[in-house]
Write a protein that holds these residues in place. Structure first.
Motif, PDB file in Angstrom:
ATOM      1  N   SER A 101       6.962   8.042  -2.436  1.00  0.00           N
ATOM      2  CA  SER A 101       6.065   9.187  -2.626  1.00  0.00           C
ATOM      3  C   SER A 101       6.146  10.081  -1.392  1.00  0.00           C
ATOM      4  CB  SER A 101       4.624   8.722  -2.840  1.00  0.00           C
ATOM      5  OG  SER A 101       4.101   8.191  -1.639  1.00  0.00           O
ATOM      6  N   VAL A 115       1.416   6.664  -7.752  1.00  0.00           N
ATOM      7  CA  VAL A 115       1.781   5.524  -6.894  1.00  0.00           C
ATOM      8  C   VAL A 115       1.059   4.266  -7.378  1.00  0.00           C
ATOM      9  CG1 VAL A 115       1.495   4.559  -4.559  1.00  0.00           C
ATOM     10  CG2 VAL A 115       2.365   6.883  -4.855  1.00  0.00           C
ATOM     11  N   ARG A 119       2.809   0.861  -8.873  1.00  0.00           N
ATOM     12  CA  ARG A 119       2.558  -0.412  -8.194  1.00  0.00           C
ATOM     13  C   ARG A 119       2.040  -1.458  -9.173  1.00  0.00           C
ATOM     14  NH1 ARG A 119      -0.942  -0.874  -2.683  1.00  0.00           N
ATOM     15  NH2 ARG A 119       0.406  -2.428  -1.700  1.00  0.00           N
ATOM     16  N   THR A 125       6.434   0.405  -3.333  1.00  0.00           N
ATOM     17  CA  THR A 125       6.125   1.803  -3.024  1.00  0.00           C
ATOM     18  C   THR A 125       6.228   2.078  -1.533  1.00  0.00           C
ATOM     19  OG1 THR A 125       3.779   1.241  -2.926  1.00  0.00           O
ATOM     20  CG2 THR A 125       4.593   2.103  -5.011  1.00  0.00           C
ATOM     21  N   SER A 140       0.194   2.104  -0.330  1.00  0.00           N
ATOM     22  CA  SER A 140       1.640   1.869  -0.463  1.00  0.00           C
ATOM     23  C   SER A 140       2.059   0.617   0.298  1.00  0.00           C
ATOM     24  CB  SER A 140       2.413   3.076   0.076  1.00  0.00           C
ATOM     25  OG  SER A 140       2.001   4.253  -0.594  1.00  0.00           O
TER      26      SER A 140
END
Ligand code: M6R
Length: 369
Positions: A101, A115, A119, A125, A140
């Motif tokens: 991202s 995101v 996930r 991520t 993340s």
């Protein structure tokens, strides 16, 4: 604090060299990319079969530039998806997918939700973000911060060049880990990346006045088109987005090769068209193709503003204006070619008496869907 500049945007464009330099700083050792934040992820990088870059707006254009470099160096397929589109279809993702991202603010709701969605479906991520401790990096598995410094103007400028820089560092690192990129070649690319800040400084010194003058002359322009190929294509779209948001005029970016499939019908006498010209040395195949595109649109009356490498004389017979950028390897040209476009959009907005830092209807960070 604008520090004496007329706007935050003017200050932030002047900081583009430092944004690149600071994003590289601490991430090169003995000529090779070393990203301490990514320690322990070699197995992940070796095992992935695809990368999906997720972002919105300018960050997505940085992603599109990054795609070319990551695919070339790391030999892994890369898709770039707008976060709000990605999330509302049924994307094919799994634990062999790396989601990257990109967000300046780290708070863009669309990107955050995408995101989280990825996930939950088992993808790993990695977040490229400019704001320490923001929500997206916290959600993340790994973080690579861009070090552009706080960006205040709604239009993203220095964060954009920092995002491309971070993607390039990532591409070089993953390429080395996967064994698709040799140490010597990687070292050459690192050197090239390290030379970019000075080259941006040179554009600011040599061309800023010229571009602002050009924007001033064009204050009544109603529509501007932007053409580019390869890594110049996302830069064309970035130039158009900046003009829409800052000068409130119709602007569109096209892949130059797409012109004859439709958009060339838009060309009429006097239509301004910015063309990002690839290097004649670095892109021996694409350079003549773009020059012949310029010839075609000029024959139909377009007013051509070429962004071309210093010394490229092939554009001279057809261009009404030439904005010069220093020599750089083909993948590195976007970090230079975008600078005149940022200056131009700011200049046109100023020439129209508009608020450069706070364009109408927009927020710096879009925290609603
Ligand atoms: O904070 P983000 O990088 O996630 O923001 C994404 C876009 O909203 C942003 O880049 C926007 O397109 C800019 N206003 C463009 O200049």
């Amino acid at each position: 604090d604008k520090g004496g500049w007329s706007s935050f945007m003017a200050k932030e464009i002047s900081e583009e060299p430092e944004a690149v330099a600071n994003t590289i700083r601490g991430r090169v050792k003995d000529g090779q990319v070393v990203i301490p934040e990514l320690d322990g992820l070699d197995e992940l990088f070796s095992g992935i079969t695809r990368v999906i870059i997720i972002a919105c707006g300018t960050a997505a254009y940085a992603g599109q530039v990054g795609k070319y470099a990551i695919e070339q160096w790391a030999r892994v397929p890369v898709d770039v998806e707008l976060a709000h589109e990605f999330r509302y279809r049924d994307p094919v993702i799994g634990d062999d997918t790396l989601i990257v991202s990109i967000s300046q603010s780290g708070e863009t709701m669309d990107t955050l939700m995408a995101v989280k969605y990825a996930r939950e479906r088992g993808a790993k991520t990695l977040s490229i973000c400019n704001t320490q401790g923001a929500t997206i990096p916290r959600e993340s598995d790994a973080i690579v911060y861009t070090h552009a410094g706080p960006e205040v103007a709604v239009a993203s400028t220095k964060a954009f060049v920092a995002q491309i820089t971070a993607l390039y560092l990532l591409g070089l690192h993953v390429g080395r880990v996967r064994g698709s990129l040799g140490a010597t070649e990687a070292a050459q690319h690192v050197l090239e990346l390290e030379s970019i800040p000075d080259k941006i400084r040179q554009i600011l010194e040599d061309e800023q006045g010229h571009i602002e003058q050009l924007a001033h002359w064009m204050a009544d322009t109603r529509s501007v088109l932007f053409l580019g190929r390869h890594v110049g294509y996302p830069i064309a779209m970035e130039g158009a987005l900046k003009l829409k948001e800052l000068a409130y005029i119709h602007a569109e970016g096209f892949a130059a090769g797409e012109l004859k499939h439709g958009p060339i019908a838009l060309i009429e006498p006097g239509q301004p068209v910015f063309v990002i010209v690839p290097s004649p040395r670095g892109s021996a195949v694409l350079h003549p193709k773009v020059v012949s595109t310029i010839e075609e649109i000029r024959a139909r009356g377009a007013r051509v503003i070429a962004i071309a490498e210093a010394g490229d004389a092939a554009v001279l017979p057809y261009a009404d204006e030439v904005l010069r950028i220093p020599l750089a390897g083909p993948l590195f040209e976007p970090l230079l070619a975008v600078v005149p476009l940022h200056i131009y959009a700011m200049g046109l907005s100023t020439a129209k008496g508009l608020d450069v830092d706070q364009p109408r209807n927009l927020a710096k960070s879009v925290t609603v869907e």
